[in-house]
Scaffold this motif. Structure first.
Motif, short mmCIF file in Angstrom:
data_model
loop_
_atom_site.label_atom_id
_atom_site.label_comp_id
_atom_site.label_asym_id
_atom_site.label_seq_id
_atom_site.Cartn_x
_atom_site.Cartn_y
_atom_site.Cartn_z
N LEU B 168 -9.35 -12.63 -16.26
CA LEU B 168 -8.79 -11.34 -15.89
C LEU B 168 -7.53 -11.60 -15.06
CD1 LEU B 168 -9.48 -8.36 -16.15
CD2 LEU B 168 -10.93 -8.57 -14.14
N LEU B 169 -6.37 -11.11 -15.56
CA LEU B 169 -5.12 -11.22 -14.81
C LEU B 169 -4.80 -9.83 -14.25
CD1 LEU B 169 -3.18 -13.10 -17.61
CD2 LEU B 169 -4.09 -14.16 -15.55
N LEU B 170 -4.55 -9.75 -12.95
CA LEU B 170 -4.31 -8.45 -12.32
C LEU B 170 -2.98 -8.47 -11.60
CD1 LEU B 170 -7.83 -8.41 -10.65
CD2 LEU B 170 -7.22 -7.04 -12.65
N ASP B 171 -2.06 -7.58 -12.02
CA ASP B 171 -0.74 -7.54 -11.38
C ASP B 171 -0.70 -6.36 -10.40
OD1 ASP B 171 1.86 -7.96 -10.72
OD2 ASP B 171 2.66 -7.79 -12.76
N GLU B 172 -0.88 -6.65 -9.15
CA GLU B 172 -0.92 -5.63 -8.08
C GLU B 172 -1.89 -4.49 -8.41
OE1 GLU B 172 2.84 -4.45 -6.48
OE2 GLU B 172 3.76 -6.34 -7.09
N PRO B 173 -3.17 -4.83 -8.48
CA PRO B 173 -4.15 -3.84 -8.94
C PRO B 173 -4.40 -2.70 -7.96
CG PRO B 173 -5.27 -5.82 -8.19
CD PRO B 173 -3.80 -6.13 -8.18
N THR B 174 -4.04 -2.85 -6.69
CA THR B 174 -4.38 -1.80 -5.72
C THR B 174 -3.19 -0.93 -5.37
OG1 THR B 174 -3.90 -3.22 -3.83
CG2 THR B 174 -6.16 -3.24 -4.65
N SER B 175 -2.07 -1.09 -6.11
CA SER B 175 -0.84 -0.44 -5.66
C SER B 175 -0.97 1.08 -5.57
CB SER B 175 0.32 -0.84 -6.56
OG SER B 175 0.08 -0.39 -7.86
N GLN B 176 -1.82 1.69 -6.39
CA GLN B 176 -1.92 3.16 -6.36
C GLN B 176 -3.18 3.64 -5.65
OE1 GLN B 176 0.29 5.30 -8.09
NE2 GLN B 176 1.55 3.57 -8.66
N LEU B 177 -3.95 2.71 -5.09
CA LEU B 177 -5.26 3.09 -4.58
C LEU B 177 -5.24 3.36 -3.08
CD1 LEU B 177 -7.41 0.48 -6.53
CD2 LEU B 177 -6.93 2.85 -7.14
N ASP B 178 -6.08 4.31 -2.65
CA ASP B 178 -6.25 4.50 -1.22
C ASP B 178 -7.25 3.45 -0.72
OD1 ASP B 178 -8.63 5.46 -2.15
OD2 ASP B 178 -8.33 7.51 -1.46
N PRO B 179 -7.45 3.36 0.61
CA PRO B 179 -8.32 2.29 1.11
C PRO B 179 -9.70 2.30 0.47
CG PRO B 179 -7.12 3.29 2.92
CD PRO B 179 -6.79 4.09 1.71
N ALA B 180 -10.27 3.49 0.27
CA ALA B 180 -11.60 3.55 -0.35
C ALA B 180 -11.53 3.02 -1.79
CB ALA B 180 -12.12 4.99 -0.33
N GLY B 181 -10.48 3.39 -2.50
CA GLY B 181 -10.31 2.93 -3.87
C GLY B 181 -10.12 1.42 -3.94
N SER B 182 -9.36 0.88 -2.97
CA SER B 182 -9.15 -0.57 -2.94
C SER B 182 -10.46 -1.29 -2.67
CB SER B 182 -8.15 -0.95 -1.84
OG SER B 182 -6.93 -0.31 -2.06
N ARG B 183 -11.22 -0.76 -1.70
CA ARG B 183 -12.50 -1.41 -1.40
C ARG B 183 -13.39 -1.41 -2.63
NH1 ARG B 183 -12.18 1.16 3.62
NH2 ARG B 183 -13.39 2.92 2.86
N ALA B 184 -13.42 -0.28 -3.35
CA ALA B 184 -14.26 -0.19 -4.54
C ALA B 184 -13.80 -1.19 -5.59
CB ALA B 184 -14.21 1.23 -5.10
#
Lengths: 270, 274, 259
Positions: B168-184
């Motif tokens: 799995l290659l992820l290019d900045e996967p949390t860029s649109q997420l809020d803290p809760a979304g990033s944690r998830a």
């Protein structure tokens, strides 16, 4: 004097999903670097769009830098409030970065020399001076975002809204942004930063507004914004790194921001 | 053991440019590794992802030199859609990686498994699993265009997970997420890592990289500046000067602790307690 | 912020449940008949049939709402131009100074408008009751290549997607001081800043989307399996052939001069 005043502002996109319900949002914001934080869907973007008339409140009034928004068209608000939206590709169309940044003040009918000088200043502030003649679409996303920030500043507005400016920025970009936000706040402007980047808030913003499900949970000095952990949790927010660290080391109340952290650490009880 | 990704003196140059965007890079990533990729804008992080998945040069054109193989086969010898059976890439922009042809969230997630010709029952099972992992069950009947940025990013991830990639290659996967979304999201990645998925994650949030990735590579101007454990990599002056410093290390430096600077929350608490 | 993104209106009428090819045949045949049949009572008959179908599908109000804005100006324009200027004009029914309204032209104009109304009604009948995905699926199950099926499905999504992007662009440019409302010259000046970002972002999006499709395995040679069954029936098959025959018969009759 408050730069932004909202009185009993109610808003919904459709009656089924009220964003700001009765009795509505009442909020007064000073000239400062202000963070607007809250979980996705809390109403942050909606709130900023009410400030220039992109959205009109169902009831209540919005006054920005002394201008009642209800009496102006969106375009007429542009000299008062500058916006840098999240997606630069929704606005870039000129052939060079310089022309792009000059677009706002030009359509406002400002004299050529004034525009020239304002554009130079904005490009400098945003680290784009070396790329003035580049085609905006030849820049990478993080740089294109800077073009939109420069565009928002070029008309020299007293109020600036930056929507998620740290997204996609590298460390150097983030540092530049921090300096910019602090500088704008220090110049007696109101810069409103919509962000999830809580560490950035602690480092760059004096004032913080916490929005939760359409309600203002807190509006005041950033230093005190994170004192109530329950409120932070309800808003789906984390603590800034320094605050979290100090708390783990026994600080109560915990300091907010790097200087405060260093000061607290120096005199902390053993 | 055969590395999942093997690069030897790999260099890549985009068409109509006069310098290598990446390389020369020597890199071996083994099965089940979780590698964070850090570095400034234009350091070649996205290009690294494109080279590994084969889009560079197959899609972009340009020139790839040296050796790059994934799961033991050279990227040049296999079409990108063929490689999608084992490797997936999450792009930066969640909107443009949607198919643009599906009107429901669950149909969008089914796109990849269907392209792989899986039987309908298995497609449905995978879609359900991917929606559950990304917390999108309640939105499954929504139109993708009605989703927020954060939800779109989760949808893009779900579409990828439904293909059950081994890499799995992820290019900045949390860029649109809020803290809760990033944690998830990070919880999902922890689960995949535990199950043996190889993960390569480009991320600007150095604290997150330091906390989760056992291995970090730092890129600068297309080259490998450093490759190792987070505590080691983030203490290198050349990495600090380009990629930056994780927040806890910055705070420790501020009060005169280190070097070496602690890079995670836990190690910072320990270092500052003394 | 839910918003209507395609013309399709959720429903459970027999028309909604009908096979997409049945509806496509119905639409094409109605349009064919409207233009083949020579006299207004017949053309009106096609229109009445379409209106009853729209009513049966529960989308009549929706159609009238959309159609009014489209058809009223077209009808007025055609009636006016034809009644004043058609070369077959002979019988004056209303003198207007140097001009005159003629019976022949008025008839020709109204008949043309009626045909266009049939065309619009038939097209909306199809769009309101057919999910684009079902159409593409039905075509692919009849041997259309998945690549082509994708083109159909994504083409049908381009309009809602572009509308969404266009809204965001308009917001962004207005926030920069661009007036997009008001007198025509002003709106004309706003054209470039509104259009160019749409074109540029569409180009960028197309490239990125093409990459993402590759990464998702698009275009692999796999025995494609039906995603879901689209119910068809003998009755519908008979109806489709019947409609096609009716159009052929009408055409033949028209050419022979029987109509």
């Amino acid at each position: 004097m408050a730069e932004i005043v909202l009185r009993s502002v109610c808003f919904d996109y459709s009656s089924a999903v009220p964003v700001f319900r009765e009795p509505g949002i009442t909020l007064a914001l000073p000239q400062a670097a202000i963070a607007l934080i809250g979980e996705n869907g809390a109403g942050k973007t909606t709130l900023t769009k009410l400030l220039n008339g992109l959205l009109r409140p169902r009831t209540g009034s919005v006054v920005v830098a002394g201008t009642p928004v209800a009496e102006r068209s969106v375009a007429q608000m542009a000299p008062v409030i500058g916006y840098a939206f999240q997606n630069p590709d929704d606005q870039l169309f000129e052939r060079t970065v310089r022309d792009e940044v000059a677009f706002g003040p030009r359509v406002m009918g400002r004299p050529r020399e004034t525009v020239q000088a304002a554009v130079d200043r904005a490009l400098d502030l945003c680290g784009l001076a070396g790329q003035a003649s580049t085609h905006p679409h030849d820049l990478v996303l993080a740089e294109r975002k800077w073009v939109t920030i420069a565009s928002a500043l070029a008309a020299d507005p007293p109020v600036v809204v930056l929507d998620e400016p740290t997204l996609g920025q590298d460390w150097a970009g983030r540092e530049r942004l921090r300096a910019l936000v602090r500088a704008l706040g220090g110049q007696g402007r109101l810069v409103l930063v919509v962000t999830h980047d809580i560490d950035f808030v602690a480092q760059a913003c004096d004032w913080t507004v916490v929005l939760t499900r359409g309600l203002v949970r807190y509006s005041g000095r950033t230093a005190l914004a994170f004192a109530d952990e329950g409120r932070m949790e309800e808003a789906g927010l984390e603590l800034p790194a320094g605050t979290r660290l100090a708390r783990a080391l026994g600080a109560d109340p915990a300091p907010v921001g790097d200087e405060a952290f260093a000061a607290w650490y120096r005199v902390r009880p053993a | 053991m055969t590395p999942v990704i093997a690069m030897a003196a790999a260099r890549y140059r985009y068409p109509e440019t006069d310098h290598d965007a990446l390389g020369p890079v020597d890199l071996a990533i083994g099965p089940g590794e979780w590698v964070g990729v850090v570095g400034p804008t234009n350091a070649g992080k996205s290009t690294l992802c494109y080279v590994i998945i084969g889009l560079a040069p197959q899609f972009f054109g340009g020139r790839l030199r040296g050796e790059v193989s994934v799961f033991g086969s050279p990227t040049a010898s296999q079409p990108v859609n063929e490689r999608s059976r084992r490797a997936g890439l999450l792009f930066q922009n969640p909107f443009t990686q949607l198919s643009g042809a599906r009107e429901r969230v669950d149909e969008e997630v089914a796109f990849g498994p269907e392209a792989h010709g899986l039987p309908q029952a298995e497609v449905e099972e995978r879609v359900a699993e991917a929606l559950r992992l990304t917390g999108l069950q309640d939105l499954r009947a929504r139109h993708p265009l009605d989703l927020s940025g954060g939800q779109l990013q989760r949808l893009a991830l779900a579409a990828l997970l439904a293909m059950r990639p081994e890499l799995l290659l992820l290019d900045e996967p949390t860029s649109q997420l809020d803290p809760a979304g990033s944690r998830a999201l990070f919880d999902v990645l922890r689960g995949l890592h535990a199950a043996g998925t190889t993960i390569v994650m480009v991320e600007h949030r150095l604290e997150a990289v330091a906390a989760m990735c056992p291995r970090v590579i730092a890129l600068g101007e297309g080259r490998l500046l450093a490759d190792g454990a987070p505590a080691e990599v983030f203490n290198r002056p050349e990495v600090q000067a380009s990629a930056g410093i994780p927040a806890f290390a910055r705070l420790a430096a501020l009060v005169g602790k280190g070097p070496p600077l602690p890079v995670t929350f836990e190690s910072a608490v320990e270092a500052l307690r003394g | 912020m839910a918003r209507g993104l395609s013309l399709y209106a959720e429903g459970s009428s027999p028309l909604h449940r009908a096979h997409p090819l049945t509806k496509a045949t119905l639409t094409l045949c109605a349009i064919g008949l409207a233009f083949i049949l020579p006299s207004w009572p017949l053309v009106l008959g096609v229109g009445v049939a379409l209106l009853s179908l729209l009513a049966a599908a529960g989308v009549l109000r929706r159609f009238l709402f959309v159609a009014a804005g489209l058809l009223v100006p077209i009808t007025l324009l055609l009636a006016l131009v034809q009644s004043l200027a058609n070369p077959h004009n002979q019988t004056v029914i209303l003198p207007l100074g140097p001009l005159a309204v003629h019976r022949e032209g008025l008839y020709i104009g109204l008949l043309a408008a009626l045909r266009i109304a049939d065309l619009v009604a038939a097209t909306f009948l199809f769009s309101f009751t057919t999910r684009p995905a079902d159409l593409a699926e039905a075509l692919m199950q009849r041997g259309l290549s998945p690549r082509f099926g994708y083109v159909i499905q994504s083409a049908l999504q381009i309009i809602p997607q572009s509308l969404e992007t266009a809204d965001r662009i308009r917001d962004a440019q207005r926030a920069r001081g661009l007036e997009t409302e008001g007198p025509l010259p002003r709106r004309a000046r706003a054209f470039i800043p509104l259009l160019l970002p749409l074109v540029l972002s569409a180009l960028v999006a197309t490239q990125e989307r093409a990459m993402a499709l590759e990464v998702r395995g698009f275009g692999l040679k796999v025995g494609r399996l039906a995603r879901y069954r689209i119910p068809d029936s003998l009755g519908q098959r008979v109806l489709r052939w019947g409609l096609a025959l009716a159009v052929v018969a009408a055409l033949a009759a028209r050419l022979r001069g029987w109509l």
